[in-house]
Motif scaffolding. Sequence first.
Motif, mmCIF file in Angstrom:
data_model
loop_
_atom_site.group_PDB
_atom_site.id
_atom_site.type_symbol
_atom_site.label_atom_id
_atom_site.label_comp_id
_atom_site.label_asym_id
_atom_site.label_seq_id
_atom_site.Cartn_x
_atom_site.Cartn_y
_atom_site.Cartn_z
ATOM 1 N N SER A 60 15.701 117.807 101.151
ATOM 2 C CA SER A 60 15.969 117.021 102.347
ATOM 3 C C SER A 60 15.728 117.824 103.621
ATOM 4 C CB SER A 60 17.412 116.505 102.335
ATOM 5 O OG SER A 60 17.607 115.593 101.270
ATOM 6 N N GLU A 61 16.134 119.079 103.621
ATOM 7 C CA GLU A 61 15.957 119.915 104.809
ATOM 8 C C GLU A 61 14.480 120.153 105.107
ATOM 9 O OE1 GLU A 61 17.264 124.330 106.544
ATOM 10 O OE2 GLU A 61 17.920 123.681 104.549
ATOM 11 N N ALA A 64 12.861 116.875 106.387
ATOM 12 C CA ALA A 64 13.249 116.592 107.772
ATOM 13 C C ALA A 64 12.502 117.497 108.747
ATOM 14 C CB ALA A 64 14.757 116.753 107.932
ATOM 15 N N ARG A 65 12.387 118.775 108.395
ATOM 16 C CA ARG A 65 11.695 119.725 109.274
ATOM 17 C C ARG A 65 10.207 119.359 109.373
ATOM 18 N NH1 ARG A 65 12.527 125.018 111.469
ATOM 19 N NH2 ARG A 65 10.868 125.113 113.040
ATOM 20 N N ASN A 68 9.757 116.078 111.397
ATOM 21 C CA ASN A 68 10.050 116.334 112.807
ATOM 22 C C ASN A 68 8.879 117.037 113.496
ATOM 23 O OD1 ASN A 68 12.165 115.753 114.631
ATOM 24 N ND2 ASN A 68 12.611 117.930 114.816
ATOM 25 N N GLN A 104 18.203 112.854 102.045
ATOM 26 C CA GLN A 104 19.094 112.635 103.179
ATOM 27 C C GLN A 104 18.363 113.045 104.459
ATOM 28 O OE1 GLN A 104 22.043 111.078 102.618
ATOM 29 N NE2 GLN A 104 21.306 111.066 100.496
ATOM 30 N N ILE A 105 18.006 112.069 105.262
ATOM 31 C CA ILE A 105 17.233 112.317 106.474
ATOM 32 C C ILE A 105 18.117 112.124 107.698
ATOM 33 C CG2 ILE A 105 15.188 111.608 107.798
ATOM 34 C CD1 ILE A 105 14.621 112.967 105.112
ATOM 35 N N THR A 106 17.985 113.001 108.668
ATOM 36 C CA THR A 106 18.806 112.919 109.876
ATOM 37 C C THR A 106 18.492 111.644 110.641
ATOM 38 O OG1 THR A 106 17.180 114.076 111.245
ATOM 39 C CG2 THR A 106 18.778 115.436 110.061
ATOM 40 N N SER A 107 19.461 111.185 111.405
ATOM 41 C CA SER A 107 19.269 109.963 112.189
ATOM 42 C C SER A 107 18.162 110.141 113.232
ATOM 43 C CB SER A 107 20.579 109.578 112.887
ATOM 44 O OG SER A 107 21.025 110.628 113.732
ATOM 45 N N VAL A 109 15.332 111.867 112.916
ATOM 46 C CA VAL A 109 14.039 111.659 112.252
ATOM 47 C C VAL A 109 13.876 110.184 111.883
ATOM 48 C CG1 VAL A 109 12.689 112.167 110.183
ATOM 49 C CG2 VAL A 109 13.851 114.013 111.394
#
Length: 324
Positions: A60-61, A64-65, A68, A104-107, A109
């Motif tokens: 997930s990290e 997301a990176r 982004n 799990q993706i940040t809001s 992104v």
Amino acid sequence: LSTLISAAEPDSYVRSAALNSITADNLTSVLHASFERPAGEQSGNVRRSLILLAARIGDSEAVARALNACLPAADSKTLSTATTSLVVAALDGLDGRGARQELQITSAVANKLGSLHRQAMQAIADDTRSDDVRMAAVSVLGRRYGPFTMQILKATGIAAAFQPAQRAAAVAALISARSATSLQRAAVTALAATAAEDTAAMLVQAYAAVGAESRLAITDELLSREGGMRELLAALESGAIRADILDAARRGKLLSSANAQIRAAAERVLHAAGTSSRAAVVESFEGVVRMQGDVPRGREVFRKRCATCHRMEEYGHVVGPDLR
């Protein structure tokens, strides 16, 4: 590894070997280290490879990176093929992972991805936008949405507006004489990719509204799947599409289909269409066999009218059949 894959490493073999050494275990660390390097040391090709690798195997990290790094800002009004091609490729990779692992993706992104889709839907319906902008919109909307994309659209509350039927209708509107030919052809391919139920019928309906190049693109798209072949045969039988636009290779696809019903229908429809047209053509040229030949005049006519596709006497182009 981030140093060895950077533009600071002069040996391309070393860069390639280092890139092949990146695994799911070290990908996140390499991403962070690589994206923190000075801009002059970041290779565009390596950056793309890392983003697509994250889409396929990253946690997930890492995902997301990576997203982004390639997504425009959520409030950005810039939509272009340059800004969307990598995002779309990453989404295809993420959707290809299936539903076995929900990331799990940040809001932040998720909001960027939601904004990109809303912009695409608005741009595709706005005929004042440039072809490049609308081509970018087609690439975003004209794809098969998998679990990851649907997860994002649901999280941002816009999933209902991006179901296959809605996206197909938006893309199909571009298959029109009002659109540039390149845009029409992109829309033909994208329409089928939406996985909407009635795309074959939509392609047949759009056929009459476009020129020869896009008509061939529609025909080829219909020939690429059984449902499309059925729609094409129905259109040929009704006269909505003329049978004489099908060359031998395209007729062969219908006549050699693995589906017995399609083969039978093709034999019936194409034989009926071919018999009448061939007989009429032969009859119209019967008088030619009694004419006196004129080689110099024939050569001149050949070079003016036929040499674009045929070659004779070392003149012309080898595209069509050999006439000798």
